[in-house]
Design an enzyme around this catalytic site. Structure first.
Site, PDB file in Angstrom:
ATOM      1  N   LYS A  33       0.817  -1.215   0.000  1.00  0.00           N
ATOM      2  CA  LYS A  33       0.000   0.000   0.000  1.00  0.00           C
ATOM      3  C   LYS A  33       0.850   1.265   0.000  1.00  0.00           C
ATOM      4  O   LYS A  33       2.037   1.262   0.336  1.00  0.00           O
ATOM      5  CB  LYS A  33      -0.976  -0.020   1.173  1.00  0.00           C
TER       6      LYS A  33
ATOM      7  N   ARG B  30      -3.272 -10.283   5.048  1.00  0.00           N
ATOM      8  CA  ARG B  30      -3.644 -10.317   3.634  1.00  0.00           C
ATOM      9  C   ARG B  30      -2.442  -9.853   2.814  1.00  0.00           C
ATOM     10  O   ARG B  30      -1.916  -8.775   3.043  1.00  0.00           O
ATOM     11  CB  ARG B  30      -4.853  -9.411   3.407  1.00  0.00           C
TER      12      ARG B  30
END
Length: 386
Positions: A319, A354
């Site tokens: 991210k 994740r």
């Protein structure tokens, strides 16, 4: 009108087993300032602001203080929520039982491999989605995640990156259903990553056994009743707005408190709607209506989320906030940062990670968990599906 029970966030309870104090934050607490005064009189530390109480005290003394203020009517519910939160913070997460099998989140962290069946996901759009070879390319990518050590695969057919446009349900279904069906037929535990109740239902009917909804039901009022009806685990994620506009809502007075309280409220709502709490996973939603500083603050306080009593999932892989810290504009050049987040999160009690880079993540979280537990893991080193 339903009773409003206080919400308890545990910041530190390490000394409780020896009779020591806990550091707690309570919200929606009646007569908080009066309880703070009584806590102080009992040699604890309490600070109230409206219906919010920050306290450092032996839990039993906090309950006694509430009893002196409002009797059993106030002390009873407070005892229940405080005892449950402290026990969860100290005791760790339970296992997550799905229709396709158990994820052993009670004993170790598990890795949820990311399978984006999309052309436009932020870091790997198109990698697993080839319109000229669909669903073959996506199925092979999913099997590769399992071979690399993923405990489950998260299949999504709509990008949730900031600024992403919605995808019609029929197109999302066309992308994900054959992939879900094929992976489930191989015995995999499959999560469906969707904000649409229609897609969730069709995917579960095709073999998915977890619903991962980054909107927490806010984008489809049918989602929560659908998940209750489907009787599968549900990932409750914190987000504001929708992916296309969510970063416009990245403003908080206290991001940890606001995210925690919204997740606690979501658990209450889902439980009231008929979803047993043992089917709920919580996710603070890193990057969803949050800037880099918000994400870092949540990661600093991620242990607090364990006091909700549910397995905590973190999705930080590749991210942008990792790129902000490391100076990398290329999402595929954020492996080391992603592993650092995964390891520190697992050390703080996170039970589901994740990840895009499954093999490296599985090894990193295994080491982080061994350090946190102070002992070697049971079982073989994960090298893929056994």
């Amino acid at each position: 009108m339903a009773e409003v029970r206080p919400i308890c966030r545990v910041e530190d309870a390490r000394l409780v087993p020896e009779g020591g104090p806990a550091q707690l934050v309570l919200t929606q607490l009646e007569r908080a300032s009066e309880i703070a005064d009584k806590v102080a009189a009992a040699r604890g530390v309490g600070r109230a602001d409206g219906d919010r109480l920050e306290v450092m005290a032996v839990p039993s003394r906090l309950i006694d203080a509430a009893g002196r203020v409002g009797g059993a009517e106030l002390a009873g519910p407070l005892r229940e929520v405080v005892d449950a939160a402290v026990a969860a913070w100290l005791g760790g997460a339970p296992d997550l039982v799905t229709p396709a099998g158990m994820l052993p989140t009670g004993s170790r962290p598990v890795v949820l491999g990311i399978l984006n069946v999309t052309p436009d996901s932020f870091s790997d759009g198109g990698t697993a989605y080839d319109p000229s070879d669909h669903p073959g390319a996506a199925i092979r990518a999913g099997l590769a995640l399992l071979a690399a050590g993923a405990d489950a695969v998260d299949v999504g057919g709509e990008s949730t990156r900031p600024g992403a446009d919605p995808v019609p349900a029929d197109e999302e279904l066309r992308r994900v259903l054959p992939v879900v069906e094929a992976l489930a037929a191989e015995g995999a535990i499959v999560a469906i990553d969707t904000v649409k109740a229609e897609v969730a239902r069709a995917a579960v009917e095709a073999g998915a056994s977890i619903v991962n909804d980054v909107s927490a039901g806010s984008l489809d009022e049918r989602m929560h009743p659908t998940v209750v009806d489907l009787r599968v685990p549900y990932v409750l994620t914190h987000m504001r707005g929708e992916p296309r506009t969510m970063q416009e809502h990245a403003s908080y007075e206290d991001v940890v408190r606001e995210v925690f309280d919204q997740l606690a409220g979501g658990i209450r709502d889902l439980t009231a709607a008929g979803l047993p709490p043992e089917r709920i996973v919580v996710d603070p939603g890193l990057g969803f209506a949050k800037d880099a500083r918000h994400n870092l603050a949540l990661l600093q306080a991620v242990r607090d989320l364990t006091s909700l009593g549910r397995p905590v999932m973190i999705g930080a892989s590749r991210k942008s906030f990792i790129g902000t810290v490391t100076g990398s504009d290329d999402p595929t050049d954020r492996l080391e940062g992603s592993l650092a987040v995964a390891a520190t999160a697992v050390a703080a009690g996170v039970r589901i990670v994740r990840a895009h880079d499954v093999a490296a993540t599985a090894r990193a979280v295994r080491v982080a968990h061994a350090i946190a537990a102070g002992e070697l893991p049971d079982g073989p080193v994960p090298t893929g599906r056994q």
